[in-house]
Design an enzyme around this catalytic site. Structure first.
Site, PDB file in Angstrom:
ATOM      1  N   ARG A 196       6.038   5.254  -0.539  1.00  0.00           N
ATOM      2  CA  ARG A 196       5.534   3.893  -0.352  1.00  0.00           C
ATOM      3  C   ARG A 196       4.167   3.724  -1.005  1.00  0.00           C
ATOM      4  O   ARG A 196       3.872   2.673  -1.578  1.00  0.00           O
ATOM      5  CB  ARG A 196       5.470   3.554   1.136  1.00  0.00           C
ATOM      6  CG  ARG A 196       6.840   3.364   1.772  1.00  0.00           C
ATOM      7  CD  ARG A 196       6.739   3.172   3.273  1.00  0.00           C
ATOM      8  NE  ARG A 196       6.019   1.956   3.635  1.00  0.00           N
ATOM      9  CZ  ARG A 196       5.647   1.640   4.872  1.00  0.00           C
ATOM     10  NH1 ARG A 196       5.904   2.485   5.872  1.00  0.00           N
ATOM     11  NH2 ARG A 196       5.019   0.519   5.118  1.00  0.00           N
TER      12      ARG A 196
ATOM     13  N   CYS B 123      -2.402   1.692   6.720  1.00  0.00           N
ATOM     14  CA  CYS B 123      -0.984   2.084   6.761  1.00  0.00           C
ATOM     15  C   CYS B 123      -0.157   0.835   6.501  1.00  0.00           C
ATOM     16  O   CYS B 123      -0.554  -0.013   5.694  1.00  0.00           O
ATOM     17  CB  CYS B 123      -0.630   2.741   8.089  1.00  0.00           C
ATOM     18  SG  CYS B 123      -0.830   1.679   9.539  1.00  0.00           S
TER      19      CYS B 123
END
Length: 278
Positions: free
Chosen positions: A175, A234
């Site tokens: 990611r 995050c």
């Protein structure tokens, strides 16, 4: 009876079991997603609802910090008192409980700990679980916000230009680089320019517990490259707290968390720069 002292901000299952009947102990289940309010819970645990009541309903971003008034109302409904000692856990091991701990700290509550390894560690140690939820008396805790622990987009953008600040991204390497799509499909792929990838799983052992302190220090030191300030990010501000809590455990003076994280920065309408690749 005196207030229940904590041996550390991180406690194990046997310590919790030994103190489970203490009248000042409040056990909070901070599970999210599939682990939210699971039927099997530690006896006496109350739901710290990060997906619902304990997020900011005025925001279109997931898991952001509620207003002080809303947070105080919800914490009092969970029975949190000024003299309470809180232990937070989740059903995944170490995943979302550090987020709940970080919120309590940002609210001015200091007598809190994370259960290392969460519910899996509790069960592996042979301690009982229940599907019963017991009522609790309302608490009296008063929120006293601490600035600087949860940062907004502007503060993080400024920090990215500061050579003394390391912005660490707790998402997976895939990611971070943009090789994998985001679970929230409206978000762009990639990472904050100048940030460093440190997946939160790299701070945990095979048993889902935090690594020993020397290993945590070494991994954080490698990721920060000697920079004295640390901001964790995050997907939505949850697993960033796994990194920030680890930094706190190792004695870092002032870790902070980007509240909103990639769910905020990665929106196309922000027009903010995005990087892909390592």
């Amino acid at each position: 009876m005196t207030a229940l002292p904590l041996p550390s901000p991180l406690v194990d299952a046997d310590w919790l079991a030994a103190h489970l009947d203490h009248p000042d102990l409040v056990v909070l289940d901070a599970g999210v997603g599939a682990h939210r309010d699971a039927p099997a819970r530690i006896p006496g645990a109350r739901p710290f609802d990060l997906d619902g009541a304990l997020s900011d309903h005025a925001s279109d971003l997931p898991h952001t910090m509620p207003s002080p008034a809303d947070l105080q109302r919800e914490l009092r409904a969970l029975g949190l008192r000024a003299r309470s000692t809180a232990v937070l856990y989740d059903g995944a091991g170490v995943y979302s409980a550090p987020r709940a701990w970080w919120m309590l700290r940002a609210a001015g509550f200091d007598r809190a700990a994370v259960l290392d390894g969460g519910l899996p560690a509790w069960r592996a140690a042979g301690h009982p679980v229940t599907d019963r939820r017991l009522p609790c008396e309302p608490g009296d805790f008063t929120v006293r916000p601490r600035p600087g622990l949860l940062l907004d987009r502007d503060a993080v953008a400024a920090a990215l230009t500061d050579p003394g600040t390391a912005v660490l991204d707790a998402r997976s390497h895939e990611r971070f680089t943009g090789a994998a799509p985001e679970p929230r499909p409206h978000l762009r792929r990639g990472h904050l320019p100048g940030s460093t990838g440190l997946p939160f799983t790299e701070l945990l052992g095979p048993d889902g517990r935090y690594l020993p302190l020397p290993e945590l220090r070494a991994r954080l030191a490698a990721a920060t490259a000697g920079r004295p300030h640390l901001i964790a990010s995050c997907g939505s501000g949850v697993t960033a707290c796994v990194l920030a809590f680890a930094a706190h455990l190792t004695g870092h003076p002032s870790p902070a968390v980007y509240d909103g994280s990639w769910s905020d920065w990665g929106r196309p309408e922000t027009g903010l720069p995005v990087r892909t690749g390592p």
